[in-house]
Design a protein around this motif. Sequence first.
Motif, mmCIF file in Angstrom:
data_model
loop_
_atom_site.group_PDB
_atom_site.id
_atom_site.type_symbol
_atom_site.label_atom_id
_atom_site.label_comp_id
_atom_site.label_asym_id
_atom_site.label_seq_id
_atom_site.Cartn_x
_atom_site.Cartn_y
_atom_site.Cartn_z
ATOM 1 N N PHE A 167 -61.706 -48.608 -0.657
ATOM 2 C CA PHE A 167 -61.785 -47.758 -1.848
ATOM 3 C C PHE A 167 -60.809 -46.614 -1.702
ATOM 4 O O PHE A 167 -60.509 -46.182 -0.588
ATOM 5 C CB PHE A 167 -63.185 -47.172 -2.012
ATOM 6 C CG PHE A 167 -64.282 -48.178 -2.048
ATOM 7 C CD1 PHE A 167 -65.532 -47.856 -1.573
ATOM 8 C CD2 PHE A 167 -64.076 -49.446 -2.573
ATOM 9 C CE1 PHE A 167 -66.550 -48.765 -1.614
ATOM 10 C CE2 PHE A 167 -65.094 -50.361 -2.604
ATOM 11 C CZ PHE A 167 -66.346 -50.021 -2.119
ATOM 12 N N PRO A 168 -60.319 -46.066 -2.804
ATOM 13 C CA PRO A 168 -59.476 -44.877 -2.675
ATOM 14 C C PRO A 168 -60.327 -43.692 -2.224
ATOM 15 O O PRO A 168 -61.509 -43.607 -2.543
ATOM 16 C CB PRO A 168 -58.928 -44.644 -4.076
ATOM 17 C CG PRO A 168 -59.502 -45.675 -4.947
ATOM 18 C CD PRO A 168 -60.417 -46.539 -4.184
ATOM 19 N N TYR A 169 -59.695 -42.821 -1.458
ATOM 20 C CA TYR A 169 -60.403 -41.608 -1.051
ATOM 21 C C TYR A 169 -60.340 -40.580 -2.158
ATOM 22 O O TYR A 169 -61.286 -39.860 -2.407
ATOM 23 C CB TYR A 169 -59.791 -41.084 0.240
ATOM 24 C CG TYR A 169 -60.486 -39.860 0.766
ATOM 25 C CD1 TYR A 169 -59.892 -38.601 0.659
ATOM 26 C CD2 TYR A 169 -61.735 -39.947 1.355
ATOM 27 C CE1 TYR A 169 -60.525 -37.483 1.132
ATOM 28 C CE2 TYR A 169 -62.373 -38.831 1.831
ATOM 29 C CZ TYR A 169 -61.755 -37.606 1.713
ATOM 30 O OH TYR A 169 -62.392 -36.495 2.181
ATOM 31 N N ARG A 170 -59.162 -40.483 -2.805
ATOM 32 C CA ARG A 170 -59.037 -39.547 -3.929
ATOM 33 C C ARG A 170 -58.173 -40.209 -4.964
ATOM 34 O O ARG A 170 -57.144 -40.785 -4.638
ATOM 35 C CB ARG A 170 -58.408 -38.230 -3.439
ATOM 36 C CG ARG A 170 -58.142 -37.230 -4.527
ATOM 37 C CD ARG A 170 -59.417 -36.516 -4.950
ATOM 38 N NE ARG A 170 -59.122 -35.466 -5.929
ATOM 39 C CZ ARG A 170 -59.421 -35.554 -7.199
ATOM 40 N NH1 ARG A 170 -60.018 -36.605 -7.682
ATOM 41 N NH2 ARG A 170 -59.121 -34.551 -8.017
ATOM 42 N N PHE A 171 -58.588 -40.092 -6.186
ATOM 43 C CA PHE A 171 -57.886 -40.741 -7.295
ATOM 44 C C PHE A 171 -57.735 -39.684 -8.369
ATOM 45 O O PHE A 171 -58.691 -39.342 -9.047
ATOM 46 C CB PHE A 171 -58.769 -41.906 -7.759
ATOM 47 C CG PHE A 171 -58.309 -42.638 -8.997
ATOM 48 C CD1 PHE A 171 -58.571 -42.148 -10.247
ATOM 49 C CD2 PHE A 171 -57.665 -43.845 -8.884
ATOM 50 C CE1 PHE A 171 -58.182 -42.841 -11.375
ATOM 51 C CE2 PHE A 171 -57.277 -44.551 -10.002
ATOM 52 C CZ PHE A 171 -57.543 -44.049 -11.242
ATOM 53 N N HIS A 172 -56.555 -39.105 -8.469
ATOM 54 C CA HIS A 172 -56.391 -38.024 -9.448
ATOM 55 C C HIS A 172 -55.293 -38.393 -10.410
ATOM 56 O O HIS A 172 -54.252 -38.905 -10.016
ATOM 57 C CB HIS A 172 -56.063 -36.713 -8.747
ATOM 58 C CG HIS A 172 -55.767 -35.621 -9.720
ATOM 59 N ND1 HIS A 172 -56.741 -35.031 -10.472
ATOM 60 C CD2 HIS A 172 -54.600 -35.040 -10.073
ATOM 61 C CE1 HIS A 172 -56.199 -34.121 -11.251
ATOM 62 N NE2 HIS A 172 -54.898 -34.104 -11.020
ATOM 63 N N VAL A 173 -55.506 -38.075 -11.651
ATOM 64 C CA VAL A 173 -54.547 -38.390 -12.704
ATOM 65 C C VAL A 173 -53.972 -37.089 -13.232
ATOM 66 O O VAL A 173 -54.731 -36.180 -13.592
ATOM 67 C CB VAL A 173 -55.247 -39.142 -13.855
ATOM 68 C CG1 VAL A 173 -54.283 -39.434 -14.959
ATOM 69 C CG2 VAL A 173 -55.881 -40.392 -13.353
#
Lengths: 158, 412, 367
Positions: C322-328
């Motif tokens: 899974f991604p640890y952090r996913f920011h847009v």
Amino acid sequence: MVIAFWTLAALTLGAAAMIIVVRNLLHAVLFLILSFIGVAGLYITLSADFVAVAQILIYAGAIAVLMIFAVMLTPRSSRNNAGNFLQLPALVLSGLIAAGAAIVAYETEWREADRGSFDTTAAQIGDALLSPFVLPFEIASVLLVAAMIGAIVLVRED
Amino acid sequence: MLSNWYDFRDLGNPVSRLIEGLEDAGVSDGWIYVITGLLGAIGILTFIGIAAVINIWIERRVIGRVQIRRGPNRVGPFGLLQPIADAIKLIQKEALQPKVADGFVFTLAPIVIFVPAILAFAVLPWGEQMVLADLNVGVLFILALGSTTTIMIFMAGYASNNKYALLGSMRVIAMLISYELPGVLALLGVVLFAGTMSLSGIVGFQDFYWSWLIFFQPLALLIFLLGSTAELNRTPADIAEAESEIVAGFHIEYSGMKFGLFYAVELVNAIAVSAVIATLFLGGWWTFGLENVIPGWILFIGKIYAVYFIFIWFRGTLPRFRIDQLMAFAWKFLLPLAIVNALLVAVEVFVWTEYDLNAGVVLPIFGVVNFALAGVLIVAFGRMIGAAYERYPKQPMMYRDIDVPLPEPAPA
Amino acid sequence: MAIKTEPIVVNIGPQHPSTHGVFRMRVTLDGETITDAEMVIGYLHRSMEKLAEERTWTQNIPFTDRMDYLAAMTGNMAYCIAVERLAGIEVPERAQYLRVIFAELQRIASHAMANGTFINDCGAWQTPLFYMFREREKILDLFEMTCGARLTLNYMRIGGVAFDIPDEFMPALQALVDELPDRIDEYDQLLLDNEILLMRSRDIGKISAEDAMNASLSGPMLRGSGVAWDVRKGDPYSIYDRFDFEIPVGHNGDCFDRFIVRMAEVRQSLSIIKQAMVDIPPGKHCAEVPLNFRPPEGEVYSRIESPKGELGYYLVSDGGPFPYRFHVRSPSLINLSALREMVIGQSVADAIVTLGSIDINVGEVDR
């Protein structure tokens, strides 16, 4: 003819009475418009077609709007028809004036105008405005222009 | 014109036969007056009722076509029963009335606003003997009715006791008053040219000189058309009911059949103004002799719908003005044009009557001169007052590479 | 002799036909002019960034569709490019060309919608909107032909695209490319000389080049103010450096300039598609990516040029599935922050027009 006159008179006077009586100032303006229309009807019974239509156009169309804007600019609190201490003197004074006018109207020797059939008045009014009454006509138009320019000057943001 | 009573090319024929019959039967004049008045009124109300229904359908189909889609086509064949579906929907909705609203005025406003719209039809000539009220001041009467509409709209806006409705109705009143002036002056040109204010007199003038007034008064037609678009609260001047702005109009609190009445009044007003334009500029029932074949009143109805189609066309194509741009358009553009038009027509009529010139020679010259001057005035005047926007470039600059104007780095 | 007026606060509320989604503006009016405007966002917050931390890298691709739901292809593409940079995956040539074709098609569709709704806000009863929707319908038909969906496409995968194009795609695309320039000329003819449109959008919502750069605007908003910056040229990703196209730049920074910049971008997208159609090689449409894809530890920020502006993804991986952090970095949110300066001093009608010209998408603003 008689029916028309009495209905229109009742309408006009009734509306005028309601103006004084009603509580809300805007309702009073609406009754004023109704009395204007009654007066226009009375003009029609007198065969003054141009004046009747001009009455509706000017009074019920423009002057009523002016009154409404004026009423809208007064604060809300003073828009009800509250009683004040001048009510009784005003009633007495207006009663005296009404009585005086009624006596004068009753005692005058009215002559019935002997016109035959109905002739149209628009052309005659136009002729009258431009031949014998041209000076008051021009002065009135200058007055209106002055009023308009005055209004614009007053509201300019300088 | 034949004067047999069954000659329906002019519906005045059966009615005059009826009047003669009633006179022979000994009915008094007053009653005959009332009966013929009622017949005329019933005829006009029938037309208005049918036209209001058909116009909803026409408007939606034509706007659909302008937007390259079909209009309503589900309810009935070709969607013909759509207006009835709309009416049923509006009737069965709850007519909400806010408790703080002014109850009597709230209910009265949509009813009273119908009155001037219907009264305007009374002075229109539908045929040679088909005028319900042949007023001598017909044109002025129609203008007076237009000006009373402003009060009704204010009543509706005020009675809702909603500050957005009040704001909307104030804007609308200011706009309506501004657009009355160019309209009146444009019609002044027409009245000067025709020499009479009575509508059947103007149609008679067009009959006598065998041409339509549109050929002599194009500028007046244009000004009146644009002025009426604003008077009718139609796009491009429909700030009264602008959907994409917060002040959604003076009828924001109305629902149910009261709103239906406002909607219907807008349509009936549009028909009334189209009828006035058709009478004054397109000859009313007179169409170069064609009214001997097809009844004049049918041709008149056709002309009404032709003018109404132009209104719908405006609505489908143009975006909306802002309120201050609308007022600037009325006062700075339409009003001077209308004044110049009136002046021009006065000079022409003076030359015509004073020197007693032959109409066949003089009228074509007037027509050509008016058209030319109309074109020149509109273009020149438009350039003069509205030209700033035209000088802006219409295409963006195209860059091959990036070119970012970075600021200088701050001194250390 | 001034009349005492008091400012009123008006709510251009979440339910409104012209705010392009659930977006709320509280404006303080003094008469007709706006003296202050406060934006209230968050009505469409779906906590996608948090949800993405519990799904695998491939399972997050449908999220990227739904953020900017009107430009799903570019959303997909931004995420896939970011993950490929993180994991060092090489994308086959055919997949690159397909990605470019679909991204540019999506740009045309999104701009058609943006310009159509902009003119709708100016008050033209949806007529230009219906005209522009013709093209959008054809493009959405092409999408449906390829990946089965019209709006939330879920087409791109890490390492390429999901499906190869069917046989009837190229002829349909060729027909669209042939007919579109005439249509755009038709719109130019209908709209660019319209006096009323000019009056409604010239000198409205102006923002200068310096203010735009300071507020970190991007996309047509930045280019409309005169700054020639396009991520496709300034920081090239995918194979955009092989194509020959220009950047349209506006003069004034007002609403009309953004409108014409978007129209010109549609033409440029067309030329990119034509070049890509000619050069597209046969081959695989996706690289081999293992089912339990675990990119190495690290972080990446990669950005692309979406129709709304610069769409960036900041991804942090800790070596797990899974991604640890996913920011847009959503362009609509950053562009929206400049609305207050643009709107103060204008009337409410102009505020609506300005909002329409920023072209926000509330799904992206709120995520």
